[in-house]
Design an enzyme around this catalytic site. Structure first.
Site, PDB file in Angstrom:
ATOM      1  N   SER A  99       1.595  49.097 -22.705  1.00  0.00           N
ATOM      2  CA  SER A  99       1.942  50.283 -23.704  1.00  0.00           C
ATOM      3  C   SER A  99       2.071  51.478 -24.653  1.00  0.00           C
ATOM      4  O   SER A  99       3.223  51.828 -23.596  1.00  0.00           O
ATOM      5  CB  SER A  99       0.304  49.879 -24.532  1.00  0.00           C
ATOM      6  OG  SER A  99       0.328  50.823 -26.182  1.00  0.00           O
ATOM      7  N   ASP A 107       0.252  40.895 -32.070  1.00  0.00           N
ATOM      8  CA  ASP A 107      -0.340  42.351 -30.799  1.00  0.00           C
ATOM      9  C   ASP A 107      -1.980  42.818 -31.960  1.00  0.00           C
ATOM     10  O   ASP A 107      -1.643  42.742 -31.663  1.00  0.00           O
ATOM     11  CB  ASP A 107       0.846  42.985 -30.507  1.00  0.00           C
ATOM     12  CG  ASP A 107       0.408  43.669 -29.742  1.00  0.00           C
ATOM     13  OD1 ASP A 107       0.793  43.972 -28.645  1.00  0.00           O
ATOM     14  OD2 ASP A 107       0.312  45.379 -30.544  1.00  0.00           O
ATOM     15  N   HIS A 159      -3.528  42.971 -28.595  1.00  0.00           N
ATOM     16  CA  HIS A 159      -2.983  44.045 -27.783  1.00  0.00           C
ATOM     17  C   HIS A 159      -3.419  44.358 -26.321  1.00  0.00           C
ATOM     18  O   HIS A 159      -3.844  44.597 -25.140  1.00  0.00           O
ATOM     19  CB  HIS A 159      -2.969  45.505 -28.654  1.00  0.00           C
ATOM     20  CG  HIS A 159      -2.589  46.403 -27.978  1.00  0.00           C
ATOM     21  ND1 HIS A 159      -0.851  46.097 -27.633  1.00  0.00           N
ATOM     22  CD2 HIS A 159      -2.887  47.624 -27.098  1.00  0.00           C
ATOM     23  CE1 HIS A 159      -0.509  47.597 -26.897  1.00  0.00           C
ATOM     24  NE2 HIS A 159      -1.617  48.387 -26.726  1.00  0.00           N
TER      25      HIS A 159
END
Ligand SMILES: *[C@@H]1O[C@H](CO)[C@@H](O)[C@H](O)[C@H]1NC(C)=O
Ligand SMILES: *[C@@H]1O[C@H](CO)[C@@H](O)[C@H](O)[C@H]1NC(C)=O
Ligand SMILES: *[C@@H]1O[C@H](CO)[C@@H](O)[C@H](O)[C@H]1NC(C)=O
Length: 291
Positions: A100, A217, A272
């Site tokens: 990320s 995600d 995510h």
């Protein structure tokens, strides 16, 4: 007779050295994402240990949780300091796996470090071309704000002290993004500066670039940003190959692709927070790059 013995000894020595190279896996350095820390990466470290026993895995213990909101260039500097001794010790190089926001920190670290020995760089669901979306994360930082207002908060000196603002890429306020965002447009070479060429050279020292992401995600918006795609001014996604920084090869992406060293991995059904603990993702997209 004496030469034969010498040659024999040399051969044995070579074989021993070769074995050491073949047997060992390169160390893996992991950089966490926003609001998390090393603890969230224990599962991933286990996957690596199980599949590649003996690998030295380091999850850099810096800028955890709320500290992850600190300005990115400062973070890049300190992550660099933490990683340097590991790189120096590893004669054969290391692999860098970044999640990320961490992917942007690593991207910047690679571009700004001459002669680094990072072998493969894996960006796991990273907003590499920026972020523009209403998410829970945004609400945690700027409660009550919607995406169309964030540019007001982010594109100024105070806003630029918050990490999220430094990759906030509002497609409806491009000139302000280019002028006031001090991180992403500089890193991706969308705003000209005199280091672009050397940064490209540094970045191109990597052997492989691996980009992992997917449509479910839920945080990275658009999700294609994990593959260097992004919105145009009509909020339609323009894929990586049609981005100006790709066409101009501003930071080396096109060269990597032409070299055959760019690998895109797309996985559906992964939220995510699940990327680093999903074994299917690990086997399909990560494992083979960590040798
Ligand atoms: C890695 O796996 C081995 C067994 O294969 C185990 O003994 C060791 O404790 C594991 N290391 C870590 C850090 O999990
Ligand atoms: C790409 O190249 C064109 C033509 O040389 C130039 O006008 C433009 O500013 C460049 N864009 C980027 C992002 O480098
Ligand atoms: C793990 O990844 C696979 C392959 O992309 C996906 O189908 C599955 O839904 C994922 N599971 C979780 C819990 O994320």
């Amino acid at each position: 007779m004496r030469t034969t013995t010498a040659i024999l000894l040399l051969l044995i020595l070579l074989m021993v050295l070769l074995r050491a190279c073949v047997d060992g896996y390169r160390p893996v350095i992991i950089v966490h994402g926003i609001f998390d820390g090393p603890k969230q990466f224990q599962t991933l470290a286990l996957f690596i240990n199980e599949t590649h026993p003996g690998t030295e895995v380091t999850v850099v213990d810096l800028y955890k949780h709320m500290s992850s909101l600190k300005p990115l260039w400062k973070q890049v500097q300190n992550f660099h300091r933490a990683i340097e001794p590991i790189m120096e010790k590893a004669r054969d190089g290391v692999h860098l796996l970044c999640f990320s926001q961490g992917g942007l920190i690593c991207r910047a670290l690679l571009s700004t470090t001459p002669n680094h020995n990072i072998h493969n760089f894996i960006a796991l669901s990273s907003p590499l071309a920026g972020q523009y979306g209403d998410t829970d994360y945004l609400q945690q930082v700027f409660p009550g704000c919607v995406k169309d207002m964030i540019f007001l908060v982010c594109y100024n000196r105070v806003g630029q002290r918050v990490s999220i603002c430094q990759y906030w890429n509002d497609p409806h306020h491009r000139p302000s993004y280019l002028k006031n965002n001090k991180f992403l447009p500089v890193l991706n070479g969308d705003t000209p500066h005199d280091k672009i060429k050397s940064w490209r050279e540094n970045f191109l020292h990597i052997k492989k670039l691996v980009l992992i992401g997917g449509p479910d995600d839920g945080v990275i918006t658009p999700w294609q940003s994990s593959h260097f795609g992004f919105y145009n001014s009509k909020e339609r996604v323009v894929e990586m190959r049609n981005q100006e920084f790709y066409r101009n090869d501003t930071f080396g992406l096109k060269t990597l692709s032409a070299r055959g060293d760019l690998s895109l991995c797309l996985c559906s059904g992964v939220k995510h927070m699940h990327w680093h603990s999903n074994f299917t993702v690990f086997t399909n997209c990560i494992e083979k790059w960590l040798t």
